[in-house]
Motif scaffolding. Structure first.
Motif, mmCIF file in Angstrom:
data_model
loop_
_atom_site.group_PDB
_atom_site.id
_atom_site.type_symbol
_atom_site.label_atom_id
_atom_site.label_comp_id
_atom_site.label_asym_id
_atom_site.label_seq_id
_atom_site.Cartn_x
_atom_site.Cartn_y
_atom_site.Cartn_z
ATOM 1 N N GLU A 36 0.675 -1.220 0.010
ATOM 2 C CA GLU A 36 0.152 -0.059 0.002
ATOM 3 C C GLU A 36 0.863 1.395 -0.006
ATOM 4 O O GLU A 36 0.598 2.389 -0.837
ATOM 5 C CB GLU A 36 -0.970 0.175 1.123
ATOM 6 C CG GLU A 36 -1.742 1.074 1.303
ATOM 7 C CD GLU A 36 -2.890 1.093 2.314
ATOM 8 O OE1 GLU A 36 -4.159 0.995 2.414
ATOM 9 O OE2 GLU A 36 -2.308 0.790 3.538
ATOM 10 N N ASP A 37 1.959 1.101 0.805
ATOM 11 C CA ASP A 37 2.946 2.364 0.919
ATOM 12 C C ASP A 37 3.560 2.755 -0.476
ATOM 13 O O ASP A 37 4.033 3.513 -0.898
ATOM 14 C CB ASP A 37 3.719 2.431 1.925
ATOM 15 C CG ASP A 37 2.855 2.528 3.234
ATOM 16 O OD1 ASP A 37 1.743 3.121 3.163
ATOM 17 O OD2 ASP A 37 3.818 2.435 4.461
ATOM 18 N N ARG A 38 4.037 1.494 -0.991
ATOM 19 C CA ARG A 38 4.893 1.625 -2.343
ATOM 20 C C ARG A 38 3.914 2.268 -3.421
ATOM 21 O O ARG A 38 4.427 2.937 -4.315
ATOM 22 C CB ARG A 38 5.186 0.137 -2.759
ATOM 23 C CG ARG A 38 6.181 -0.644 -2.032
ATOM 24 C CD ARG A 38 6.646 -1.905 -2.524
ATOM 25 N NE ARG A 38 7.658 -2.332 -1.681
ATOM 26 C CZ ARG A 38 8.639 -3.502 -2.300
ATOM 27 N NH1 ARG A 38 8.324 -3.936 -3.462
ATOM 28 N NH2 ARG A 38 9.468 -3.780 -1.840
ATOM 29 N N LYS A 39 2.643 1.712 -3.367
ATOM 30 C CA LYS A 39 1.533 2.300 -4.397
ATOM 31 C C LYS A 39 1.566 3.558 -4.180
ATOM 32 O O LYS A 39 1.418 4.551 -5.006
ATOM 33 C CB LYS A 39 0.440 1.533 -4.304
ATOM 34 C CG LYS A 39 -0.543 2.050 -5.248
ATOM 35 C CD LYS A 39 -1.904 1.204 -5.295
ATOM 36 C CE LYS A 39 -3.079 1.694 -6.067
ATOM 37 N NZ LYS A 39 -4.394 0.811 -6.086
ATOM 38 N N ALA A 40 1.518 4.277 -2.832
ATOM 39 C CA ALA A 40 1.130 5.536 -2.439
ATOM 40 C C ALA A 40 2.241 6.383 -2.846
ATOM 41 O O ALA A 40 2.450 7.471 -3.561
ATOM 42 C CB ALA A 40 1.047 5.679 -0.855
ATOM 43 N N PHE A 41 3.778 5.929 -2.811
ATOM 44 C CA PHE A 41 4.842 6.520 -3.102
ATOM 45 C C PHE A 41 4.836 6.546 -4.580
ATOM 46 O O PHE A 41 5.179 7.740 -5.103
ATOM 47 C CB PHE A 41 6.153 5.767 -2.616
ATOM 48 C CG PHE A 41 7.280 6.298 -3.240
ATOM 49 C CD1 PHE A 41 7.750 7.560 -2.591
ATOM 50 C CD2 PHE A 41 8.168 5.708 -4.324
ATOM 51 C CE1 PHE A 41 9.077 8.033 -2.981
ATOM 52 C CE2 PHE A 41 9.329 6.176 -4.356
ATOM 53 C CZ PHE A 41 9.816 7.588 -3.949
ATOM 54 N N GLU A 42 4.633 5.668 -5.063
ATOM 55 C CA GLU A 42 4.470 5.818 -6.839
ATOM 56 C C GLU A 42 3.429 6.628 -7.424
ATOM 57 O O GLU A 42 3.529 7.485 -8.459
ATOM 58 C CB GLU A 42 4.227 4.373 -7.447
ATOM 59 C CG GLU A 42 5.539 3.353 -7.202
ATOM 60 C CD GLU A 42 5.162 2.068 -7.819
ATOM 61 O OE1 GLU A 42 4.253 1.859 -8.693
ATOM 62 O OE2 GLU A 42 5.620 1.009 -7.070
ATOM 63 N N ALA A 43 2.407 6.878 -6.560
ATOM 64 C CA ALA A 43 1.344 7.578 -7.082
ATOM 65 C C ALA A 43 1.933 9.294 -6.473
ATOM 66 O O ALA A 43 1.704 10.395 -7.631
ATOM 67 C CB ALA A 43 0.094 7.651 -6.138
ATOM 68 N N LEU A 44 2.651 9.499 -5.742
ATOM 69 C CA LEU A 44 3.235 10.667 -5.250
ATOM 70 C C LEU A 44 4.038 11.151 -6.493
ATOM 71 O O LEU A 44 4.544 12.294 -6.792
ATOM 72 C CB LEU A 44 4.034 10.833 -4.093
ATOM 73 C CG LEU A 44 3.016 10.739 -2.654
ATOM 74 C CD1 LEU A 44 3.787 10.240 -1.481
ATOM 75 C CD2 LEU A 44 2.325 12.050 -2.702
ATOM 76 N N LEU A 45 4.743 10.144 -6.865
ATOM 77 C CA LEU A 45 5.867 10.335 -8.094
ATOM 78 C C LEU A 45 5.181 11.027 -9.446
ATOM 79 O O LEU A 45 5.963 11.401 -10.131
ATOM 80 C CB LEU A 45 6.736 9.070 -8.561
ATOM 81 C CG LEU A 45 7.489 8.697 -7.496
ATOM 82 C CD1 LEU A 45 8.290 7.235 -7.817
ATOM 83 C CD2 LEU A 45 8.735 9.611 -7.064
ATOM 84 N N GLU A 46 3.995 10.544 -9.376
ATOM 85 C CA GLU A 46 3.136 11.061 -10.784
ATOM 86 C C GLU A 46 2.710 12.740 -10.442
ATOM 87 O O GLU A 46 2.262 13.041 -11.373
ATOM 88 C CB GLU A 46 1.890 10.360 -10.950
ATOM 89 C CG GLU A 46 2.224 8.731 -11.047
ATOM 90 C CD GLU A 46 3.054 8.735 -12.473
ATOM 91 O OE1 GLU A 46 2.786 9.283 -13.419
ATOM 92 O OE2 GLU A 46 4.103 7.770 -12.312
ATOM 93 N N LEU A 47 2.772 13.008 -9.199
ATOM 94 C CA LEU A 47 2.378 14.704 -9.174
ATOM 95 C C LEU A 47 3.363 15.390 -9.879
ATOM 96 O O LEU A 47 4.434 15.303 -9.842
ATOM 97 C CB LEU A 47 2.153 14.917 -7.669
ATOM 98 C CG LEU A 47 1.212 14.078 -6.881
ATOM 99 C CD1 LEU A 47 1.269 14.464 -5.482
ATOM 100 C CD2 LEU A 47 -0.240 14.235 -7.416
ATOM 101 N N PRO A 48 2.844 16.670 -10.214
ATOM 102 C CA PRO A 48 3.454 17.903 -10.725
ATOM 103 C C PRO A 48 4.506 18.198 -9.700
ATOM 104 O O PRO A 48 4.081 18.374 -8.414
ATOM 105 C CB PRO A 48 2.670 18.745 -11.272
ATOM 106 C CG PRO A 48 1.486 18.259 -11.321
ATOM 107 C CD PRO A 48 1.248 16.926 -10.416
ATOM 108 N N ASP A 49 5.514 18.798 -9.885
ATOM 109 C CA ASP A 49 6.697 19.335 -8.679
ATOM 110 C C ASP A 49 5.861 20.316 -7.798
ATOM 111 O O ASP A 49 6.005 20.030 -6.712
ATOM 112 C CB ASP A 49 7.872 19.786 -9.287
ATOM 113 C CG ASP A 49 8.904 18.606 -9.681
ATOM 114 O OD1 ASP A 49 8.568 17.787 -9.799
ATOM 115 O OD2 ASP A 49 9.711 19.352 -10.306
ATOM 116 N N PRO A 50 4.964 21.229 -8.414
ATOM 117 C CA PRO A 50 4.435 22.197 -7.326
ATOM 118 C C PRO A 50 3.535 21.548 -6.302
ATOM 119 O O PRO A 50 3.522 21.642 -5.133
ATOM 120 C CB PRO A 50 3.850 23.258 -8.123
ATOM 121 C CG PRO A 50 4.768 22.960 -9.540
ATOM 122 C CD PRO A 50 5.095 21.737 -9.578
#
Length: 80
Positions: A36-50
């Motif tokens: 679950e945390d790995r998936k959350a981290f990967e989702a965060l990586l998809e966000l734009p920098d700001p």
């Protein structure tokens, strides 16, 4: 390309500060993180920098509990 190489590539951002924090999490915590945390981290990586920066600084809190958990770890990574 291996999974870790792909993630390391996605940790490279337009802001050096984000690179350091994201790569630090990947190196120290990702391997032992729950699915679950790995998936959350990967989702965060998809966000734009700001947006990612706003979440890390608390200016824009995440409504997703796993992402909130990962963000807290990222904050600790930034300030050991």
């Amino acid at each position: 390309m291996s999974e870790m190489s792909r993630l390391r590539w996605h940790c490279r951002r337009g802001m050096k500060e984000l690179d350091v924090v994201l790569e630090g999490y990947l190196a120290r915590y990702y391997a032992d993180a729950s699915a679950e945390d790995r998936k959350a981290f990967e989702a965060l990586l998809e966000l734009p920098d700001p947006e990612l920066l706003y979440q890390l600084t608390g200016r824009m809190p995440s409504a997703d509990e796993p992402q909130t958990r990962v963000i807290e770890i990222l904050r600790r990574t930034a300030h050991p």
